[in-house]
Design a protein around this motif. Structure first.
Motif, PDB file in Angstrom:
ATOM      1  N   LEU A  64       0.867  -1.185   0.000  1.00 53.03           N
ATOM      2  CA  LEU A  64       0.000   0.000   0.000  1.00 53.03           C
ATOM      3  C   LEU A  64       0.896   1.225   0.000  1.00 53.03           C
ATOM      4  N   ARG A  88      -1.480  -1.282  -4.264  1.00 52.42           N
ATOM      5  CA  ARG A  88      -2.489  -0.230  -4.317  1.00 52.42           C
ATOM      6  C   ARG A  88      -1.858   1.061  -3.837  1.00 52.42           C
ATOM      7  N   SER A  90      -2.862   5.130  -2.410  1.00 53.07           N
ATOM      8  CA  SER A  90      -3.945   5.911  -1.838  1.00 53.07           C
ATOM      9  C   SER A  90      -3.441   7.314  -1.538  1.00 53.07           C
ATOM     10  N   LYS A 111      -8.447   5.953   4.110  1.00 53.79           N
ATOM     11  CA  LYS A 111      -8.905   4.835   3.262  1.00 53.79           C
ATOM     12  C   LYS A 111      -7.756   3.862   3.027  1.00 53.79           C
ATOM     13  N   GLY A 112      -6.568   4.407   2.826  1.00 53.10           N
ATOM     14  CA  GLY A 112      -5.396   3.556   2.620  1.00 53.10           C
ATOM     15  C   GLY A 112      -5.129   2.701   3.843  1.00 53.10           C
ATOM     16  N   ASP A 114      -7.301   1.750   6.077  1.00 50.66           N
ATOM     17  CA  ASP A 114      -8.352   0.718   6.162  1.00 50.66           C
ATOM     18  C   ASP A 114      -8.044  -0.437   5.201  1.00 50.66           C
ATOM     19  N   THR A 115      -7.585  -0.092   3.997  1.00 50.91           N
ATOM     20  CA  THR A 115      -7.227  -1.121   3.008  1.00 50.91           C
ATOM     21  C   THR A 115      -6.057  -1.958   3.524  1.00 50.91           C
ATOM     22  N   LYS A 118      -7.169  -4.359   6.306  1.00 46.36           N
ATOM     23  CA  LYS A 118      -7.874  -5.535   5.745  1.00 46.36           C
ATOM     24  C   LYS A 118      -6.867  -6.532   5.178  1.00 46.36           C
ATOM     25  N   ALA A 119      -5.885  -6.016   4.447  1.00 47.08           N
ATOM     26  CA  ALA A 119      -4.873  -6.908   3.841  1.00 47.08           C
ATOM     27  C   ALA A 119      -4.083  -7.633   4.927  1.00 47.08           C
ATOM     28  N   SER A 122      -6.231 -10.247   6.629  1.00 52.40           N
ATOM     29  CA  SER A 122      -6.804 -11.265   5.728  1.00 52.40           C
ATOM     30  C   SER A 122      -6.096 -12.612   5.830  1.00 52.40           C
TER      31      SER A 122
ATOM     32  N   ASN B   6      -7.830   2.473  -5.742  1.00 52.44           N
ATOM     33  CA  ASN B   6      -7.188   1.271  -5.195  1.00 52.44           C
ATOM     34  C   ASN B   6      -7.457   0.104  -6.128  1.00 52.44           C
ATOM     35  N   PRO B   8      -6.557  -3.388  -7.594  1.00 50.72           N
ATOM     36  CA  PRO B   8      -5.708  -4.558  -7.394  1.00 50.72           C
ATOM     37  C   PRO B   8      -5.075  -4.959  -8.727  1.00 50.72           C
TER      38      PRO B   8
END
Lengths: 200, 200
Positions: A64, A88, A90, A111-112, A114-115, A118-119, A122, B6, B8
């Motif tokens: 990210l 990604r 952001s 937002k970055g 949060d992304t 999640k990654a 995961s 973002n 992928p």
């Protein structure tokens, strides 16, 4: 001892195929927290080189990029050519004013984050790289408390790399490895400007 | 201002094709001499990340790894996946004893230097990376005089990157940019050993 041969890259070797992904089990190794900070050239490239090394060893990697809207050369090459890598970004193409972030800069950095979270949670990746997150923190685009919580709650086997100057002492404290890239000399000081392939 | 999406990496984007090579003309820019030294983690990875960035921008890149017989992850990934990159290594799997190099170590380093010189003078590359050449010099596997002559006779547009700790002051003097990667913390000191994807 095997004597290394000088073998040029063959066209056939270049066929793009995803290698078998080597799963890093908790037993195999505890994931590391690596910080690459300092004012010198080579922090983001170091993280991308680490991603290249990891991919060569069968890792799955997520990157990210904070505060980067433009597609840097490493983004273009990584997206085009590297398997087992999700990248990604952001941010905006414009630079963020330190201390005076615009609402949109804060929104995109959040937002970055949060992304990234999640990654990380995961369990799909062996390595996650948060490029320029130290700067996003220093510029107050995201909250240190949130980042520390995210780091502390990462899966044990996940390797996490955080880049950018101004790394917070709280992050340095919980890191396993911290490298500071110091500028001894920079071509900027000789009036040489940014160029494709070198700075971006 | 374009707001970054973002996105992928798509499978299709992963298709391996050589991009159009952007020729760097002497008019466009004078090539830089970049040195990455210091005792911290991230010098070789920084150079490989720089190669990734350059390739994304259409450069043709040549990498010579001194004192490395083993195929590191970055070697495996670069050879498998990256176009416009030629990578060679010239060394043994074993480590060289500082100050007490074996004849074979000297021979292989000298061969590596000859290979590097040919690549530099060929005019076929926009960037040449000499990985660990600073160490090969410090260990007296190759001669500083020869390396300085090679650097000074490089094509003006060629970007040259030299990595490894113990960079000679004579090389730092003629470099445009010098980054020193300092170890603030290293997981070795916590007893964590080398592992695939992190150290190699």
């Amino acid at each position: 001892m095997k004597i290394a041969k000088n073998t040029p890259v063959s066209k056939t070797a270049k066929k793009k195929k995803s290698p078998p992904v080597k799963k890093i089990s908790a037993k195999a190794a505890k994931g590391l927290i690596i910080v690459i900070t300092g004012n010198g050239k080579g922090k983001t490239t170091s993280a991308f080189g680490q991603a290249l090394r990891a991919i060569g060893q069968g890792y799955k990697v997520f990157i990210l990029q904070f505060m980067k809207g433009r597609e840097y050369g490493e983004f273009i090459a990584a997206e085009k050519y590297l398997p087992n890598l999700t990248i990604r970004k952001s941010g905006l193409d414009s630079f963020v004013m330190r201390g005076k972030p615009a609402a949109i800069d804060i929104e995109l950095a959040q937002k970055g984050l949060d992304t990234a979270r999640k990654a990380i949670m995961s369990g799909k990746y062996d390595m996650v790289i948060l490029d320029e997150i130290n700067v996003a923190l220093d510029f107050k685009l995201i909250k240190l408390k949130e980042v520390l919580e995210m780091i502390k709650s990462k899966p044990p086997v996940l390797n996490l790399i955080l880049t950018g100057r101004y790394a917070a002492k709280e992050i340095i404290k919980i890191a396993n490895t911290v490298s500071e890239v110091q500028e001894i000399k920079h071509h900027y000081n000789a009036g040489i400007k940014d160029r494709a392939g070198i700075e971006y």
